[in-house]
Design a protein around this motif. Sequence first.
Motif, PDB file in Angstrom:
ATOM      1  N   ASP A  74      -4.498  -6.751  -4.470  1.00 36.53           N
ATOM      2  CA  ASP A  74      -4.913  -5.414  -4.040  1.00 36.53           C
ATOM      3  C   ASP A  74      -4.176  -4.307  -4.790  1.00 36.53           C
ATOM      4  O   ASP A  74      -4.338  -3.132  -4.495  1.00 36.53           O
ATOM      5  CB  ASP A  74      -4.722  -5.241  -2.524  1.00 36.53           C
ATOM      6  CG  ASP A  74      -3.263  -5.274  -2.094  1.00 36.53           C
ATOM      7  OD1 ASP A  74      -2.415  -5.793  -2.861  1.00 36.53           O
ATOM      8  OD2 ASP A  74      -2.972  -4.786  -0.989  1.00 36.53           O
ATOM      9  N   GLU A  75      -3.367  -4.685  -5.795  1.00 38.53           N
ATOM     10  CA  GLU A  75      -2.624  -3.714  -6.586  1.00 38.53           C
ATOM     11  C   GLU A  75      -3.272  -3.538  -7.963  1.00 38.53           C
ATOM     12  O   GLU A  75      -3.997  -4.410  -8.433  1.00 38.53           O
ATOM     13  CB  GLU A  75      -1.159  -4.152  -6.735  1.00 38.53           C
ATOM     14  CG  GLU A  75      -0.438  -4.177  -5.405  1.00 38.53           C
ATOM     15  CD  GLU A  75       0.985  -4.707  -5.506  1.00 38.53           C
ATOM     16  OE1 GLU A  75       1.680  -4.654  -4.483  1.00 38.53           O
ATOM     17  OE2 GLU A  75       1.394  -5.174  -6.589  1.00 38.53           O
ATOM     18  N   LEU A  76      -2.990  -2.417  -8.582  1.00 41.13           N
ATOM     19  CA  LEU A  76      -3.586  -2.058  -9.868  1.00 41.13           C
ATOM     20  C   LEU A  76      -2.552  -2.231 -10.979  1.00 41.13           C
ATOM     21  O   LEU A  76      -1.485  -1.619 -10.935  1.00 41.13           O
ATOM     22  CB  LEU A  76      -4.049  -0.598  -9.791  1.00 41.13           C
ATOM     23  CG  LEU A  76      -4.994  -0.078 -10.843  1.00 41.13           C
ATOM     24  CD1 LEU A  76      -6.306  -0.865 -10.835  1.00 41.13           C
ATOM     25  CD2 LEU A  76      -5.301   1.393 -10.581  1.00 41.13           C
ATOM     26  N   THR A  89      -6.686   6.486   0.150  1.00 41.22           N
ATOM     27  CA  THR A  89      -6.079   5.209   0.500  1.00 41.22           C
ATOM     28  C   THR A  89      -6.552   4.815   1.900  1.00 41.22           C
ATOM     29  O   THR A  89      -6.493   5.624   2.821  1.00 41.22           O
ATOM     30  CB  THR A  89      -4.542   5.310   0.459  1.00 41.22           C
ATOM     31  OG1 THR A  89      -4.163   5.715  -0.866  1.00 41.22           O
ATOM     32  CG2 THR A  89      -3.872   3.997   0.788  1.00 41.22           C
ATOM     33  N   ASP A  94       0.237   2.375   3.899  1.00 44.11           N
ATOM     34  CA  ASP A  94       0.461   2.310   2.452  1.00 44.11           C
ATOM     35  C   ASP A  94       0.743   3.701   1.893  1.00 44.11           C
ATOM     36  O   ASP A  94       1.660   3.892   1.085  1.00 44.11           O
ATOM     37  CB  ASP A  94      -0.755   1.714   1.734  1.00 44.11           C
ATOM     38  CG  ASP A  94      -0.888   0.221   1.947  1.00 44.11           C
ATOM     39  OD1 ASP A  94       0.130  -0.440   2.233  1.00 44.11           O
ATOM     40  OD2 ASP A  94      -2.020  -0.297   1.822  1.00 44.11           O
ATOM     41  N   GLN A  95      -0.035   4.668   2.329  1.00 48.47           N
ATOM     42  CA  GLN A  95       0.133   6.033   1.845  1.00 48.47           C
ATOM     43  C   GLN A  95       1.501   6.583   2.255  1.00 48.47           C
ATOM     44  O   GLN A  95       2.188   7.197   1.443  1.00 48.47           O
ATOM     45  CB  GLN A  95      -0.982   6.916   2.391  1.00 48.47           C
ATOM     46  CG  GLN A  95      -1.025   8.288   1.756  1.00 48.47           C
ATOM     47  CD  GLN A  95      -2.246   9.077   2.178  1.00 48.47           C
ATOM     48  OE1 GLN A  95      -3.099   8.595   2.911  1.00 48.47           O
ATOM     49  NE2 GLN A  95      -2.332  10.290   1.703  1.00 48.47           N
ATOM     50  N   TRP A  99       2.412   4.698  -1.688  1.00 53.54           N
ATOM     51  CA  TRP A  99       1.420   4.022  -2.511  1.00 53.54           C
ATOM     52  C   TRP A  99       0.131   4.837  -2.539  1.00 53.54           C
ATOM     53  O   TRP A  99      -0.282   5.398  -1.532  1.00 53.54           O
ATOM     54  CB  TRP A  99       1.111   2.629  -1.971  1.00 53.54           C
ATOM     55  CG  TRP A  99       2.261   1.680  -2.112  1.00 53.54           C
ATOM     56  CD1 TRP A  99       3.320   1.546  -1.268  1.00 53.54           C
ATOM     57  CD2 TRP A  99       2.468   0.765  -3.174  1.00 53.54           C
ATOM     58  NE1 TRP A  99       4.178   0.588  -1.737  1.00 53.54           N
ATOM     59  CE2 TRP A  99       3.683   0.085  -2.907  1.00 53.54           C
ATOM     60  CE3 TRP A  99       1.764   0.434  -4.314  1.00 53.54           C
ATOM     61  CZ2 TRP A  99       4.209  -0.888  -3.748  1.00 53.54           C
ATOM     62  CZ3 TRP A  99       2.281  -0.545  -5.155  1.00 53.54           C
ATOM     63  CH2 TRP A  99       3.488  -1.194  -4.871  1.00 53.54           C
ATOM     64  N   THR A 101      -4.081   4.826  -4.020  1.00 53.09           N
ATOM     65  CA  THR A 101      -5.176   3.941  -4.404  1.00 53.09           C
ATOM     66  C   THR A 101      -5.926   4.605  -5.543  1.00 53.09           C
ATOM     67  O   THR A 101      -6.183   5.808  -5.514  1.00 53.09           O
ATOM     68  CB  THR A 101      -6.135   3.704  -3.221  1.00 53.09           C
ATOM     69  OG1 THR A 101      -5.389   3.135  -2.140  1.00 53.09           O
ATOM     70  CG2 THR A 101      -7.260   2.752  -3.603  1.00 53.09           C
ATOM     71  N   LYS A 117     -10.400  -1.454  -7.922  1.00 50.88           N
ATOM     72  CA  LYS A 117      -9.659  -0.381  -7.252  1.00 50.88           C
ATOM     73  C   LYS A 117      -8.430  -1.025  -6.639  1.00 50.88           C
ATOM     74  O   LYS A 117      -8.518  -2.102  -6.049  1.00 50.88           O
ATOM     75  CB  LYS A 117     -10.551   0.233  -6.176  1.00 50.88           C
ATOM     76  CG  LYS A 117      -9.874   1.269  -5.317  1.00 50.88           C
ATOM     77  CD  LYS A 117     -10.844   1.988  -4.400  1.00 50.88           C
ATOM     78  CE  LYS A 117     -11.479   1.074  -3.395  1.00 50.88           C
ATOM     79  NZ  LYS A 117     -12.271   1.797  -2.376  1.00 50.88           N
ATOM     80  N   GLY A 118      -7.265  -0.391  -6.799  1.00 53.06           N
ATOM     81  CA  GLY A 118      -6.059  -0.989  -6.247  1.00 53.06           C
ATOM     82  C   GLY A 118      -4.953   0.009  -5.980  1.00 53.06           C
ATOM     83  O   GLY A 118      -5.037   1.183  -6.345  1.00 53.06           O
ATOM     84  N   LEU A 119      -3.893  -0.494  -5.366  1.00 55.75           N
ATOM     85  CA  LEU A 119      -2.725   0.309  -5.015  1.00 55.75           C
ATOM     86  C   LEU A 119      -1.751   0.373  -6.184  1.00 55.75           C
ATOM     87  O   LEU A 119      -1.651  -0.568  -6.978  1.00 55.75           O
ATOM     88  CB  LEU A 119      -2.011  -0.310  -3.809  1.00 55.75           C
ATOM     89  CG  LEU A 119      -2.784  -0.328  -2.494  1.00 55.75           C
ATOM     90  CD1 LEU A 119      -2.103  -1.262  -1.495  1.00 55.75           C
ATOM     91  CD2 LEU A 119      -2.907   1.065  -1.934  1.00 55.75           C
TER      92      LEU A 119
END
Length: 129
Positions: A74-76, A89, A94-95, A99, A101, A117-119
């Motif tokens: 789920d990460e970029l 996000t 996460d925000q 982090w 998105t 799309k990722g975090l």
Amino acid sequence: MPIPSVVIEPASSNEGDDDRDADIISPTAIGDSDMTAETQTIKHMSPSGGVSGLPDNFLYKVETMHDFEAANSDELELKRGDVVLVVPTASVEDQDAGWLTGIRESDWLTLGASAHKGLFPENFIQRLE
């Protein structure tokens, strides 16, 4: 002295009626199967009809200042200098943890809505004007 009257006839598109209009193709006559991949990408990028070249929920652009190696799916994955299109996000946690998105702009331009799309960490980026 009487005022002269003038009669203006409406213009007619049938003047001459020589079937020159027969070659005009109606936009509805072209199906999606006749569209090029580029046209389909534009269609996905901007369903509202405008060609903005950005995701519908786009917030702003950032440039990465450091490489970031994704540890989870789920990460970029980012390299220094990548431009990222930031989108909302999904997770408030996460925000709050710093982090964001986003979608790499280069991926968006080539893949459209199917781009990953990722975090990524907020402290690795610089916001672009």
